[in-house]
Design a protein around this motif. Structure first.
Motif, PDB file in Angstrom:
ATOM      1  N   GLY A  17      10.450 -27.947  -7.139  1.00  0.00           N
ATOM      2  CA  GLY A  17      11.180 -28.677  -8.180  1.00  0.00           C
ATOM      3  C   GLY A  17      11.959 -29.855  -7.622  1.00  0.00           C
ATOM      4  N   ASP A  18      12.918 -30.331  -8.425  1.00  0.00           N
ATOM      5  CA  ASP A  18      13.766 -31.464  -8.046  1.00  0.00           C
ATOM      6  C   ASP A  18      15.105 -30.953  -7.518  1.00  0.00           C
ATOM      7  N   ALA A  47      19.923 -27.530  -6.917  1.00  0.00           N
ATOM      8  CA  ALA A  47      19.035 -27.743  -8.062  1.00  0.00           C
ATOM      9  C   ALA A  47      19.524 -28.932  -8.881  1.00  0.00           C
ATOM     10  N   ALA A  48      18.609 -29.810  -9.266  1.00  0.00           N
ATOM     11  CA  ALA A  48      18.970 -31.032 -10.005  1.00  0.00           C
ATOM     12  C   ALA A  48      18.307 -31.033 -11.369  1.00  0.00           C
ATOM     13  N   ASP A  49      19.025 -31.540 -12.345  1.00  0.00           N
ATOM     14  CA  ASP A  49      18.479 -31.764 -13.676  1.00  0.00           C
ATOM     15  C   ASP A  49      18.199 -33.246 -13.795  1.00  0.00           C
ATOM     16  N   VAL A  50      17.014 -33.653 -13.360  1.00  0.00           N
ATOM     17  CA  VAL A  50      16.645 -35.083 -13.355  1.00  0.00           C
ATOM     18  C   VAL A  50      15.780 -35.396 -14.562  1.00  0.00           C
TER      19      VAL A  50
END
Length: 50
Positions: A17-18, A47-50
């Motif tokens: 993931g990102d 963890a990133a919410d891109v």
């Protein structure tokens, strides 16, 4: 001599993931402008919410 700080963030993508990676460096320069002392820190993969 004055200590300085550099901070930057990267968005990294891989098969899982990102992620957000933040790194910081604290450093000090000599009279000639060259780095004479440095410490670096890394927050690791968040963890990133891109």
């Amino acid at each position: 001599m004055r200590r300085r700080r550099l901070v930057y963030e990267l968005v990294v993508a891989n098969a899982d993931g990102d992620f957000l990676v933040e790194q910081q460096a604290y450093y000090q320069c000599g009279e000639d402008g060259r780095i004479t002392w440095m410490r670096m820190l890394c927050a690791g993969y968040q963890a990133a919410d891109v």
